[in-house]
Design a protein around this motif. Structure first.
Motif, PDB file in Angstrom:
ATOM      1  N   SER A 109      46.556  73.670 -44.781  1.00 24.97           N
ATOM      2  CA  SER A 109      47.612  74.036 -45.718  1.00 24.97           C
ATOM      3  C   SER A 109      48.823  74.659 -45.046  1.00 24.97           C
ATOM      4  O   SER A 109      49.903  74.696 -45.637  1.00 24.97           O
ATOM      5  N   ALA A 110      48.667  75.170 -43.826  1.00 24.53           N
ATOM      6  CA  ALA A 110      49.764  75.881 -43.185  1.00 24.53           C
ATOM      7  C   ALA A 110      49.609  75.836 -41.669  1.00 24.53           C
ATOM      8  O   ALA A 110      48.511  75.628 -41.151  1.00 24.53           O
ATOM      9  N   VAL A 111      50.730  76.072 -40.975  1.00 21.80           N
ATOM     10  CA  VAL A 111      50.744  76.033 -39.509  1.00 21.80           C
ATOM     11  C   VAL A 111      51.751  77.051 -38.982  1.00 21.80           C
ATOM     12  O   VAL A 111      52.789  77.306 -39.600  1.00 21.80           O
ATOM     13  N   VAL A 159      39.011  85.626 -45.475  1.00 17.78           N
ATOM     14  CA  VAL A 159      39.815  84.408 -45.496  1.00 17.78           C
ATOM     15  C   VAL A 159      39.157  83.441 -46.470  1.00 17.78           C
ATOM     16  O   VAL A 159      37.993  83.068 -46.300  1.00 17.78           O
ATOM     17  N   GLN A 160      39.911  83.019 -47.503  1.00 23.77           N
ATOM     18  CA  GLN A 160      39.336  82.150 -48.528  1.00 23.77           C
ATOM     19  C   GLN A 160      40.295  80.980 -48.796  1.00 23.77           C
ATOM     20  O   GLN A 160      40.458  80.112 -47.964  1.00 23.77           O
ATOM     21  N   PHE A 161      40.912  80.980 -49.989  1.00 25.10           N
ATOM     22  CA  PHE A 161      41.837  79.905 -50.344  1.00 25.10           C
ATOM     23  C   PHE A 161      43.243  80.241 -49.828  1.00 25.10           C
ATOM     24  O   PHE A 161      44.194  80.349 -50.602  1.00 25.10           O
ATOM     25  N   ASN A 162      43.370  80.413 -48.533  1.00 21.08           N
ATOM     26  CA  ASN A 162      44.621  80.904 -47.961  1.00 21.08           C
ATOM     27  C   ASN A 162      45.641  79.789 -47.790  1.00 21.08           C
ATOM     28  O   ASN A 162      45.299  78.659 -47.470  1.00 21.08           O
ATOM     29  N   SER A 163      46.907  80.132 -48.006  1.00 22.45           N
ATOM     30  CA  SER A 163      47.971  79.130 -48.051  1.00 22.45           C
ATOM     31  C   SER A 163      49.078  79.363 -47.042  1.00 22.45           C
ATOM     32  O   SER A 163      50.042  78.593 -47.001  1.00 22.45           O
ATOM     33  N   CYS A 164      48.986  80.408 -46.237  1.00 25.35           N
ATOM     34  CA  CYS A 164      50.051  80.696 -45.267  1.00 25.35           C
ATOM     35  C   CYS A 164      49.463  81.427 -44.076  1.00 25.35           C
ATOM     36  O   CYS A 164      48.562  82.259 -44.226  1.00 25.35           O
ATOM     37  N   VAL A 165      49.964  81.109 -42.887  1.00 33.67           N
ATOM     38  CA  VAL A 165      49.576  81.831 -41.682  1.00 33.67           C
ATOM     39  C   VAL A 165      50.835  82.103 -40.858  1.00 33.67           C
ATOM     40  O   VAL A 165      51.739  81.266 -40.791  1.00 33.67           O
ATOM     41  N   TYR A 166      50.910  83.313 -40.294  1.00 35.12           N
ATOM     42  CA  TYR A 166      52.089  83.744 -39.532  1.00 35.12           C
ATOM     43  C   TYR A 166      51.620  84.534 -38.325  1.00 35.12           C
ATOM     44  O   TYR A 166      50.680  85.339 -38.424  1.00 35.12           O
ATOM     45  N   VAL A 167      52.261  84.315 -37.169  1.00 35.30           N
ATOM     46  CA  VAL A 167      51.932  85.054 -35.953  1.00 35.30           C
ATOM     47  C   VAL A 167      53.134  85.898 -35.542  1.00 35.30           C
ATOM     48  O   VAL A 167      54.258  85.383 -35.420  1.00 35.30           O
ATOM     49  N   ASP A 168      52.894  87.193 -35.351  1.00 35.32           N
ATOM     50  CA  ASP A 168      53.946  88.117 -34.923  1.00 35.32           C
ATOM     51  C   ASP A 168      54.436  87.713 -33.535  1.00 35.32           C
ATOM     52  O   ASP A 168      53.643  87.666 -32.583  1.00 35.32           O
ATOM     53  N   PRO A 169      55.729  87.414 -33.379  1.00 37.37           N
ATOM     54  CA  PRO A 169      56.230  86.961 -32.075  1.00 37.37           C
ATOM     55  C   PRO A 169      56.238  88.064 -31.014  1.00 37.37           C
ATOM     56  O   PRO A 169      56.397  87.774 -29.824  1.00 37.37           O
TER      57      PRO A 169
END
Length: 439
Positions: A109-111, A159-169
Motif C-alpha cells: 500500500s505504501a513505499v 502493525v495492522q491495516f497500515n496505509s503509509c510508511v515514512y523514514v526520518d531522513p
C-alpha cells in the motif's frame, strides 16, 4: 417486541446492503461488472412501522417473487423472531472449512526510501508487516520473488491495516500509519526487525490515511478520511497528545481525504480527495463531487479555503492514493489507484487541467497503484501495486507506457492479487455461482 429505531440508507448505484450484502438477481452480469461501488448518501429515520420481527412458519407466507427487487417490501411481508435462549441451547461448532479463499502473498500500500542506507520500505496490509529491501533489488523474470532483508511484523508491533510508511531522513526512525482498527501511528528504530514493540506510539483519529513531514519545523501532517481533516502534530508526539492545529470544515473543500504531500520550500500543502461528502450530524447532507486536489498554505488552520483546486474530468483523478512533491521541478505526483496510472501535475495547476505526464500501460507493471515516493537524490520515482504484490521504479521524468527500471516482486510474475483489505461481509450469487466480497 418493539423494533429499535429504524433507518434508511441511501445508496448510489444498484446494490442494497442488509446482513452483509444482497444483490438483485435481475441485474445483468455486465451491469454488475461496470458499477463502481455502492456509496452512502445519507442516513434518515424511517417512519414508525409498529410491531416487527414476529415469527411465522415459512409455509404460512410465500417468499417474495423473484421479480420483486424491493428488499424492504420483502421484509414487511413476513416477520421473524430470534429464537429464545429458553427454547434452544447453544453449541460450539469446530468444523473446519471446506476450502479457503485467501492471499498468502504481500500486497503493498505504501513505499518510502531511506536514501542514506539505500533501503526501500514497503508497507504490507495483507500480512500486517513492513518489509525492507535493498534499493537496487531487481527481481529476475523467472524468480518467484525477492526476499526482504528484514520484516517488521507481529503482535507486539501493532502493525495492522497500515496505509503509509515514512523514514526520518535524519535518524532513520520508521513511522507507520494504521488506517483501520488501530487508530495509531507507530514508530520504530531504523534497525527494527521481527516482532518488536514500537519506540513510540501516537493515538490518532479513526481512518487516518497518510502523513507528510515538515522537517524544518518538526511537524507532521496527517490526512483523515472521515470526518475529512488534516491534523498537524509535533513530529515527536506520542501517547494521547492532541494536534497543534486542525484543517477542517466546509470551506476547506476536503472530502474523503487520502494522499497528502508538502512543499516546505514553497510553503504549500497538497491533499487529494475522493469526493464523498456528508455531515454525520445532519441527515440528508451527503453528496458527491469529483475527485480533487486541494492546495493550502502550509500554516493553514481551521475552516480555511484552499488557495486553488485541481478538479474535473481532464485531470483523470480516480481514487487517488498517495502523493509526493518534487520541489525542484515543482511537480506533484499522484498514485491514481483505479486509473491504473501515476499522474503528474504542476504545483501551480488549478481547475480542470490535464496532467503534464501520465505513466500508464501494459509495459509499466502498474496494477492498482496506491503508494508513491519521489527520490530526488537518485532521480527516481517509486510506486507500489496492490494488484500484483510489487513495487516498480521509474526515471523521475518518465512518461507514457514505459517499462520500469527495476521491479521488486513478492509473488511470481503474473500474479493477480485478491486485493482483500478488511473483509467485513460476504454474499453468494446463486444465479451466477459467484461469491461477492466487499472490502
Amino acid at each position: 417486541m418493539r423494533a429499535p429505531e429504524s433507518y434508511v440508507i441511501g445508496l448510489f448505484a444498484t446494490t442494497v446492503i442488509a446482513l452483509g450484502i444482497a444483490v438483485s438477481s435481475t441485474l445483468p452480469a455486465s451491469r454488475i461488472s461496470t458499477v463502481d461501488s455502492s456509496r452512502l448518501v445519507s442516513i434518515q429515520p424511517l417512519p414508525d412501522l409498529g410491531e416487527m420481527c414476529l415469527w411465522e412458519p415459512v409455509s404460512m407466507k410465500s417468499v417474495a417473487a423473484p421479480e420483486d427487487t424491493n428488499l424492504f417490501a420483502a421484509f414487511e411481508e413476513r416477520s421473524v423472531y430470534a429464537a429464545s435462549q429458553d427454547t434452544a441451547g447453544t453449541t460450539d461448532v469446530a468444523r473446519p472449512p471446506v476450502r479457503n479463499i485467501l492471499d498468502t502473498d504481500p500486497i503493498y500500500s505504501a513505499v518510502t526510501v531511506d536514501t542514506r542506507l539505500n533501503e526501500v520500505y514497503l508497507q504490507d496490509p495483507n500480512t500486517w508487516s513492513i518489509r525492507v529491501f535493498n534499493r537496487l533489488d531487481n527481481t529476475p523474470p523467472n524468480a518467484p520473488r525477492t526476499e526482504p532483508k528484514r520484516v517488521i511484523g507481529g503482535p507486539k508491533t501493532d502493525v495492522q491495516f497500515n496505509s503509509c510508511v515514512y523514514v526520518d531522513p535524519k535518524n532513520g526512525d520508521i513511522y507507520s500509519v494504521e488506517n483501520d482498527i488501530g487508530d495509531s501511528i507507530v514508530v520504530f528504530k531504523n534497525d527494527a526487525n521481527g516482532d518488536v514493540e514500537p519506540i513510540r506510539k501516537l493515538s490518532v483519529t479513526h481512518r487516518a490515511y497518510a502523513m507528510a513531514v515538515d522537517e524544518d519545523n518538526e511537524e507532521f501532517y496527517l490526512s483523515v478520511q472521515y470526518p475529512p481533516q488534516v491534523a498537524v502534530y509535533r513530529k515527536l508526539a506520542f501517547g494521547n497528545e492532541k494536534p497543534k492545529r486542525l484543517i477542517q470544515g466546509e470551506s476547506t473543500r476536503l472530502s474523503d481525504s487520502h494522499g497528502i504531500a508538502i512543499d516546505a520550500k514553497n510553503k504549500l500543502l497538497f491533499v487529494n480527495n475522493w469526493g464523498n461528502i456528508s455531515d454525520y450530524r445532519i441527515p440528508g447532507s451527503g453528496r458527491f463531487e469529483a475527485p480533487s486536489i486541494t492546495v493550502y498554505k502550509l500554516d493553514a488552520d481551521g475552516d480555511t479555503p484552499p488557495v486553488r483546486v485541481i478538479q474535473g474530468p481532464k485531470t483523470q483523478l480516480n481514487w487517488p492514493g498517495a502523493m509526493a512533491v518534487d520541489p525542484d521541478r515543482q511537480e506533484v505526483y499522484v498514485a491514481n489507484d483505479a486509473g491504473q496510472a501515476v499522474i503528474v501535475f504542476r504545483e501551480n495547476d488549478k481547475g480542470d487541467v490535464q496532467p503534464v505526464r501520465v505513466i500508464k500501460g501494459s509495459k509499466t507493471g502498474l496494477s492498482y497503484p496506491t503508494g508513491i515516493f519521489v527520490d530526488t537524490k537518485n532521480k527516481e520515482l517509486w510506486a507500489t501495486n496492490l494488484g500484483n504484490s510489487s513495487a516498480t521504479v521509474y526515471p523521475l521524468a518518465a512518461s507514457g507506457d514505459v517499462a520500469p527500471l527495476r521491479t521488486i516482486r513478492s509473488a511470481p510474475k503474473g500474479k493477480v492479487s485478491l486485493r482483500f483489505g478488511k473483509t467485513q461481509a460476504v454474499a453468494y450469487d446463486s444465479k451466477r455461482e459467484e461469491i461477492l466480497v466487499p472490502n
